[in-house]
Design a protein around this motif. Structure first.
Motif, mmCIF file in Angstrom:
data_model
loop_
_atom_site.group_PDB
_atom_site.id
_atom_site.type_symbol
_atom_site.label_atom_id
_atom_site.label_comp_id
_atom_site.label_asym_id
_atom_site.label_seq_id
_atom_site.Cartn_x
_atom_site.Cartn_y
_atom_site.Cartn_z
ATOM 1 N N ASN A 148 0.826 -1.211 0.000
ATOM 2 C CA ASN A 148 0.000 0.000 0.000
ATOM 3 C C ASN A 148 0.857 1.257 0.000
ATOM 4 N N VAL A 150 3.313 1.947 -1.602
ATOM 5 C CA VAL A 150 3.884 2.246 -2.913
ATOM 6 C C VAL A 150 3.354 3.574 -3.461
ATOM 7 N N ILE A 151 2.193 3.982 -2.970
ATOM 8 C CA ILE A 151 1.575 5.246 -3.414
ATOM 9 C C ILE A 151 2.536 6.418 -3.215
ATOM 10 N N ILE A 154 5.033 7.005 -6.187
ATOM 11 C CA ILE A 154 4.574 7.265 -7.551
ATOM 12 C C ILE A 154 5.112 8.596 -8.091
ATOM 13 N N VAL A 172 4.199 5.106 -13.532
ATOM 14 C CA VAL A 172 3.432 4.253 -12.615
ATOM 15 C C VAL A 172 3.990 2.834 -12.628
ATOM 16 N N TYR A 176 4.818 0.853 -9.297
ATOM 17 C CA TYR A 176 3.648 0.046 -8.918
ATOM 18 C C TYR A 176 3.757 -1.399 -9.388
ATOM 19 N N VAL A 432 -5.560 1.229 -3.938
ATOM 20 C CA VAL A 432 -4.158 1.538 -4.221
ATOM 21 C C VAL A 432 -3.979 1.864 -5.706
ATOM 22 N N LEU A 433 -4.545 1.038 -6.575
ATOM 23 C CA LEU A 433 -4.436 1.280 -8.012
ATOM 24 C C LEU A 433 -5.044 2.625 -8.388
ATOM 25 N N ASN A 436 -2.937 5.545 -7.251
ATOM 26 C CA ASN A 436 -1.747 5.689 -8.092
ATOM 27 C C ASN A 436 -2.074 6.381 -9.410
ATOM 28 N N ILE A 439 -2.830 10.115 -8.886
ATOM 29 C CA ILE A 439 -1.614 10.903 -8.686
ATOM 30 C C ILE A 439 -0.939 11.183 -10.028
ATOM 31 N N ALA A 440 -0.900 10.161 -10.883
ATOM 32 C CA ALA A 440 -0.229 10.291 -12.183
ATOM 33 C C ALA A 440 -1.110 10.929 -13.241
ATOM 34 N N TRP A 447 -5.030 2.922 -18.625
ATOM 35 C CA TRP A 447 -4.206 1.973 -17.861
ATOM 36 C C TRP A 447 -4.652 0.537 -18.139
#
Length: 477
Positions: A148, A150-151, A154, A172, A176, A432-433, A436, A439-440, A447
């Protein structure tokens, strides 16, 4: 404001709320209520069991019999939640401790210094930079240290992608996908492998050598896919999925990420982390350590980190609590998910469900049965995206089902792990996905178009792994 305006505003709020995805806890509570209702509908039953050579109670096929029912009452639904939390307390506290310890490690700047070092070593070698960053995050992912969290990295991925003149999808992916390829074929992740093996009653983290092989193959395939896409858009940006808008959002704040010089304290902190994990792995296979010892080892790592980084004891404690708080959501969901199985066991219908599944799977061979487990778990993960939550629901069914279908429970654990991990990168219910991508600034549909071929590659590899594992009768049990 007029009454009409007020009504329109309220209706607007209602409409927005109508589009909100249900929280994982809400989904699990819905399953809990369904489990309680099932105790009134499904006949209670039980299998006879016998002890295996490893001392595990294994179901004897063909011994299922109907017994008196024990339906769940209203209060039993909520009591099951409490019992689920209590019965999984050791794992819940382990997750909280790892979250807190990793926050202390991050505070020293050691992780950022490691990434910065990689960036400088791989200057003007884009493919090597992508590979090394993905390897680092995959190691953390397969240990369950940074999933988690990992956010937070990014923004660094986006900065790296900009510097390489690629796109936000690459930004990402290197962070990710790096972490989640490790998570998908977990080796020492207590939340997935550890919890599932505990439910299946097989030795903690057993089968690690074979999982290392699967992890390396899957990681290599993932890096090849990301590097292939990177080379494609490097040659012609128009061939990229984001085309003429490679970075839909302004550069995110990275708070100094990727700019930390490697110092002696960072090296010592990383050595302390590696040494602690190495000591624990040795303890698991030599002295049969359990989750309790794992928690203790991480606490030792934290104290060593604080001493090396000269972090005051009060600062260490506050940082630890902040880090534990970031994983509290995921930690408590373990107990919430376990409560579903508590109700099924108390209602004496768990064996009945296993028997029903066995009847459905009877026409299939052991290999096809294991493959179906793998695929079914992937589909189920589109709804229940919590790895530990899924383990608590499916493993009590899959472990005895493996007994009936005559393949080792270890394979059932692997089918669950890959099924859970592989579809994480495309399910829109994954917080989480979606965080991410937000943010990006990458649209989910874009995606999905990028990630779906990779998921298919992972599933082809997963099916090959299972065929081989069944063929070699990969144990224990």
């Amino acid at each position: 404001m007029s009454n009409n305006d007020s009504t329109e505003e309220k209706d607007g709020k209602r409409e927005k709320r109508g589009f909100r995805l249900p929280d994982a806890y809400a989904i699990l509570f819905f399953f809990l209520v369904l489990a309680a209702a099932a105790t009134y509908i499904i006949p209670a039953g039980t299998f006879e069991t016998e002890q295996s050579a490893e001392g595990i109670d294994v179901i004897i096929p063909g011994t299922y019999s109907i017994i008196d029912s024990n339906p769940a009452g209203f209060l039993d639904i909520f009591s099951a939640i409490v019992e689920g939390l209590v019965s999984t307390a050791n794992l819940i506290f382990l997750v909280l401790i790892i979250g807190g310890v990793f926050a202390v490690i991050e505070r020293t700047g050691a992780i950022d210094a490691l990434v910065t070092k990689i960036i400088r070593i791989t200057q003007n070698k884009e493919w090597l930079l992508i590979a090394l960053v993905m390897i680092v995050f995959s190691i953390f992912g397969t240990l369950g240290i940074i999933v988690n969290a990992v956010i937070a990295f990014i923004p660094l991925g986006i900065i790296l992608a900009r510097s390489m003149k690629m796109d936000a999808i690459i930004g990402v992916s290197i962070i990710y996908l790096g972490a989640y390829v490790g998570f998908g074929v977990a080796i020492l992740d207590p939340l997935t492998i550890g919890f599932a093996q505990e439910i299946a009653e097989i030795p903690l983290f057993s089968g690690a050598p074979e999982r290392v092989v699967m992890y390396l193959i899957t990681l290599a395939a993932t890096m090849a896919y990301v590097i292939w896409y990177a080379n494609r858009i490097k040659k012609d940006p128009e061939r990229g999925i984001l085309k003429d808008n490679p970075f839909p959002k302004d550069p995110p704040e990275a708070e100094g990420l990727g700019q930390q010089d490697m110092k002696l304290k960072h090296i010592l902190v990383l050595l302390a982390l590696a040494g602690g994990i190495g000591a624990y792995v040795t303890g698991v296979f030599v002295a049969e350590w359990s989750l309790g010892e794992m928690s203790a080892v991480f606490l030792v790592i934290m104290v060593a980190t604080a001493l090396i980084g000269r972090i005051h004891v009060n600062e260490m404690i506050s940082t630890f609590i902040e880090g534990a708080n970031t994983v509290l959501y995921g930690a408590l969901i373990i107990g919430m998910a376990r409560s579903i199985v508590v109700l099924l066991e108390q209602g004496m219908i768990l064996d009945s469900i296993v028997n029903f599944m066995a009847i459905i799977m009877d026409p299939f061979s052991s290999t096809m049965g294991a493959i179906m487990m793998f695929i079914a778990n992937g589909l189920f993960n589109l709804i229940v995206t919590s790895g530990s939550g899924q383990a608590a629901i499916v493993m009590p069914i899959m472990a005895p089902l493996a007994d009936i279908m005559d393949f080792p429970r270890q394979i059932a654990v692997q089918a669950y792990t890959m099924g859970d991990g592989f579809t994480n990168i495309i399910t829109p219910l994954s917080g989480v996905l979606m965080a991410n991508l937000a943010i990006a600034g990458v649209p989910y549909t874009k995606w999905f178009r990028f990630a779906l071929p990779l998921v298919l590659i992972w599933y082809v590899l997963g099916i090959i792994y299972i065929i081989v594992l069944v063929a070699i009768n990969w144990g224990p049990v």
